[in-house]
Design an enzyme around this catalytic site. Structure first.
Site, PDB file in Angstrom:
ATOM      1  N   ASP A 124      28.179  12.551  12.698  1.00 12.24           N
ATOM      2  CA  ASP A 124      28.035  11.103  12.413  1.00 12.24           C
ATOM      3  C   ASP A 124      29.669  10.415  12.366  1.00 12.24           C
ATOM      4  O   ASP A 124      30.514  11.489  12.318  1.00 12.24           O
ATOM      5  CB  ASP A 124      27.455  10.622  11.024  1.00 12.24           C
ATOM      6  CG  ASP A 124      26.991   9.131  11.032  1.00 12.24           C
ATOM      7  OD1 ASP A 124      27.083   8.281  12.081  1.00 12.24           O
ATOM      8  OD2 ASP A 124      25.870   8.936   9.987  1.00 12.24           O
ATOM      9  N   TRP A 125      29.428   9.172  12.881  1.00 11.22           N
ATOM     10  CA  TRP A 125      30.821   8.981  13.217  1.00 11.22           C
ATOM     11  C   TRP A 125      31.718   8.649  11.976  1.00 11.22           C
ATOM     12  O   TRP A 125      31.720   8.143  11.044  1.00 11.22           O
ATOM     13  CB  TRP A 125      30.909   7.408  13.851  1.00 11.22           C
ATOM     14  CG  TRP A 125      30.710   7.392  15.280  1.00 11.22           C
ATOM     15  CD1 TRP A 125      31.443   6.517  16.181  1.00 11.22           C
ATOM     16  CD2 TRP A 125      29.751   8.121  16.227  1.00 11.22           C
ATOM     17  NE1 TRP A 125      31.097   6.808  17.498  1.00 11.22           N
ATOM     18  CE2 TRP A 125      29.996   7.662  17.535  1.00 11.22           C
ATOM     19  CE3 TRP A 125      28.576   9.143  15.809  1.00 11.22           C
ATOM     20  CZ2 TRP A 125      29.218   8.199  18.507  1.00 11.22           C
ATOM     21  CZ3 TRP A 125      27.783   9.512  16.889  1.00 11.22           C
ATOM     22  CH2 TRP A 125      28.381   9.265  18.266  1.00 11.22           C
TER      23      TRP A 125
END
Length: 756
Positions: A266-267
């Site tokens: 995930d970012w």
């Protein structure tokens, strides 16, 4: 010969030579060769720098291919509900393009509420076509985290509280999306069940609850859906972040499930180079490269799996063994997407996509309540159900509520979209009830924000009148109306249905309860339409005859809601979660485990899932709690009878299946659909087991008076629990009971059988 003629002759001769002595394609480009052979050939040709480059981002949403070898860049995109607008290379703000609008499909809670896997397939295919047109090779979705608490800010992006329902709905979504050559990236793996402190939460959960409740949808996505991408979650499990978690990624995902795809962070979910190397992360996105709250612009070589990784290899601390495994997976993704020459053409904002969005929305809308109330148009003392509302009648309809005029495709975090159109509920109602006098009163003010990430909300939401003035206007207009439609609920603002934070209260926000109660006091024909991805306390419920769960349903929201209110569509949605009467009726809150306990250094918060496997209806069954609306509940404008449950055998062995048959009849005067639900109860077990668990369902469409036999087949897996001592699934011989009906609290048919 002139100079130009000499040059032309040289080029011509060279061209003839190449043609005459054409070389065979290298293996990595030869489509006749097996993909795994092509991967190994490409890997053998790549330099260390090229290998390092393909395992981390080069912009906010892209990672590089291998230009020297002809592999294009990989472009990802947010949007389990639609293809998000393009952003600037290094920033979250929009790039300002004019060709990146999209169709917004209903949020995944609505898709789950259809209880119809065919809708999930159509959803995936339509989204895949939009992604193709926009040049995206991976959609960051769908989400299948379990709805553990109704305060969860991201619940609207997920598929409800039940692992079996989520599993059956996610598989066709993935297959539909990937049939277009666009990768799914199923998220957030795993245990991302609330948003508050999501970067610091360390989930403490039993192995049994992990495998029975929180992993089944992910497992189905891998072993049945064949997803090409999995996104790690922000939170921690056993003190390791899930984007580089040895148990989650190496042991379970890549070991037990034999996953051959890519694990994407995930970012900002990657935190440590060595853990990322060793614990299964393949592709790093969004890291904050200076370790603080702001990311350093264009610093992709500073990512944890960039220069830092390369230096560790050069220093001899690591060989390229782990790197090559990551690169193989990325190359496999390339061959499935960017290097796939068989991809179809994409379409953007096509008629078929709007039709799909509308159909999914209509099937997912849930009629929660529809009782009779005094009907002035029918004469004194006559009571009729409030819904459906006659669209041909000359009548006064009052629409109240901010959510009737508020765009819900904008905001909410990473699922925010820039749509070509969004039909608002008020506009949809006015269009469908053209013979009526449709008036509007705002009733309350919630959120007056005009834009999100550069997308404006269209209609102005500014309001100068006081709370008292708004309430007075709504009540006065309601006195004169034949029907009042209140469109309220939650929105996509912080601390509501929104990424990054959870709700701070289970109550409806903005004092809506006060408005609804005041309207009910002056007009008995009141319809409450709840726009949200979560339930809420409804203290006025006994005074409001009709309640509709409208979800966040995208571009066709207004038309879908109006079509159900008018009876053009007979509602058939079923709740994918338990609607609690009080927050304390939910296990996570009854046991005081949410949102967890901070450690002394205040760096990590431990959240213990003390309720274990007792999530949703499993908990309310165990405690004898009556919910406001049960899991699987949903009414219709017609009536159905489910009867005559039989089975094809009374006993079965572990390698056999058993098929149940039940007769379903439409006993009303309208065509409609009913969802037959099968729950299984283990009559006697050596471990504590839920009173019942959903194990099969089927949606059936029937004309008035029509009957049909519905068959539901299960096997050993439906009878099993996760044995923590053996680290395996186990079905104990003994007596089981099949419970069949139309909701988890409406199971009118039961039948016992034996597992030998």
């Amino acid at each position: 010969m002139t100079k130009m003629k000499k040059i032309f002759a040289i080029f011509l001769t060279a061209g003839m030579t190449v043609t005459a002595q054409a070389q065979p394609l290298p293996t990595y480009l030869d489509e006749t060769k097996p993909v795994e052979q092509r991967i190994e050939d490409a890997l053998s040709r790549m330099t260390l720098d090229e290998k390092i480059a393909v395992i981390h981002a080069q912009s906010k949403f892209s990672s590089p291919g291998v230009k020297r070898l002809g592999f294009p860049d990989l472009w990802t995109d947010d949007g389990p509900h639609g293809v998000r607008p393009d952003v600037l290379w290094d920033e979250w703000e929009q790039a300002g393009q004019t060709n990146d609008s999209c169709v917004a499909f209903p949020a995944l809670t609505c898709l789950a509420a259809t209880w119809n896997p065919e809708m999930a397939r159509i959803y995936g295919e339509s989204l895949g076509e939009e992604a193709l047109y926009r040049g995206k090779s991976m959609i960051l979705g769908p989400g299948v985290n379990i709805y553990r608490t109704p305060l969860g800010g991201r619940n609207f992006e997920y598929m409800g509280e039940d692992p079996y329902l989520a599993s059956r709905m996610v598989v066709p979504y993935i297959k539909g999306l990937q049939s277009k050559g666009v990768s799914a990236c199923v998220k957030h793996y795993a245990l991302n069940n609330d948003e508050e402190y999501r970067h610091q939460v360390n989930v403490v959960v039993s192995d049994r609850a992990l495998h029975e409740i929180y992993l089944p949808a992910f497992k189905a996505a891998v072993t049945e859906g064949g997803t090409w991408g999995i996104m790690g979650a922000y939170n921690l499990y056993q003190n390791q972040h899930n984007c580089h978690n040895n148990i989650m990624l190496n042991q379970i995902l890549k070991g037990d499930w034999q996953y051959d795809g890519v694990v994407v962070s995930d970012w900002g979910g990657c935190h440590n180079t060595e853990e990322a190397i060793e614990n299964g992360l393949d592709l790093e996105f969004g890291s904050w490269t200076d370790g603080l709250t702001m990311g350093k612009t264009n610093a992709y070589d500073l990512y944890f799996m960039a220069d830092a990784y390369k230096q560790l290899i050069k220093q001899g601390k690591y060989t390229t063994k782990e790197l090559d495994d990551k690169v193989r997976r990325v190359l496999r993704l390339f061959y499935r997407t960017t290097m796939n020459r068989q991809k179809p053409f994409g379409f953007l904002c096509s008629e078929s996509h709007y039709e799909a969005a509308l159909k999914i929305a209509q099937e997912g809308i849930v009629l929660l309540k529809n009782e009779a109330s005094p009907n002035p148009s029918k004469g004194r003392g006559v009571k009729t159900p409030v819904l459906p509302i006659d669209p041909t009648a000359k009548q006064k309809i009052l629409v109240v509520g901010e959510n009737a005029i508020k765009m819900m495709t904008v905001g909410g975090g990473s699922s925010s979209l820039k749509v070509q159109k969004e039909i608002l509920p008020l506009d949809g109602i006015r269009a469908r009830f053209a013979n009526a006098e449709v008036d509007y009163a705002r009733g309350y003010v919630g959120d007056t924000v005009q834009s999100y990430n550069g997308v404006t909300v269209g209609r102005s939401l500014y309001e100068m009148r006081s709370k008292e003035e708004l309430l007075q206007e709504a009540v006065e207009k309601a006195r004169q109306a034949d029907v009042v439609i209140f469109v309220g609920g939650l929105n996509k603002s912080d601390h509501q249905d929104c990424e990054g934070h959870d709700r701070q209260s289970y109550d409806l926000p903005y004092a809506q309860n006060e408005v609804v109660a005041a309207l009910a006091a002056v007009n008995p024909r009141l319809v409450y339409v709840n726009v949200s991805g979560n339930g809420a306390v409804l203290p006025w419920l006994d005074k409001v005859p009709a309640v509709v769960q409208g979800w966040f349903i995208g571009s066709e929201a207004g038309e879908a809601i109006a079509s159900v209110l008018a009876g053009d569509v007979n509602p058939s949605g079923k709740l994918p979660f338990t609607w609690y009467a009080r927050l304390e009726d939910c296990g996570a809150h009854a046991l005081g485990t949410y949102p967890g306990t901070w450690r002394p250094d205040h760096q990590i918060i431990d959240e213990e899932y003390k309720e274990g496997i007792y999530v949703g209806y499993r908990w309310t069954d165990k405690k004898g709690i009556k919910p406001t609306f049960a899991f699987g509940h949903g009414l219709s404008y017609t009536t159905f009878k489910v009867e005559g449950l039989t089975a094809d055998k009374k006993q079965l062995t572990a390698d056999e299946q058993i098929t149940f048959t039940v007769k379903v009849t439409n006993t009303g005067d309208r065509a409609g659909a009913e969802t037959v639900q099968l729950y299984i109860k283990d009559k006697k077990a050596t471990v504590d087991r839920p009173m019942k668990e959903l194990k099969a369902f089927q949606k059936v469409y029937l004309q008035p008076g029509e009957s049909r036999n519905v068959t539901l087949t299960i096997g050993k897996d439906a009878l099993s629990f996760y044995d923590e001592a053996a680290h395996a699934w186990k079905a104990e011989p003994g007596v089981f009971e099949a419970l069949v009906g139309t909701a988890s609290n409406k199971l009118s048919n039961n039948l016992s059988f034996i597992l030998n």
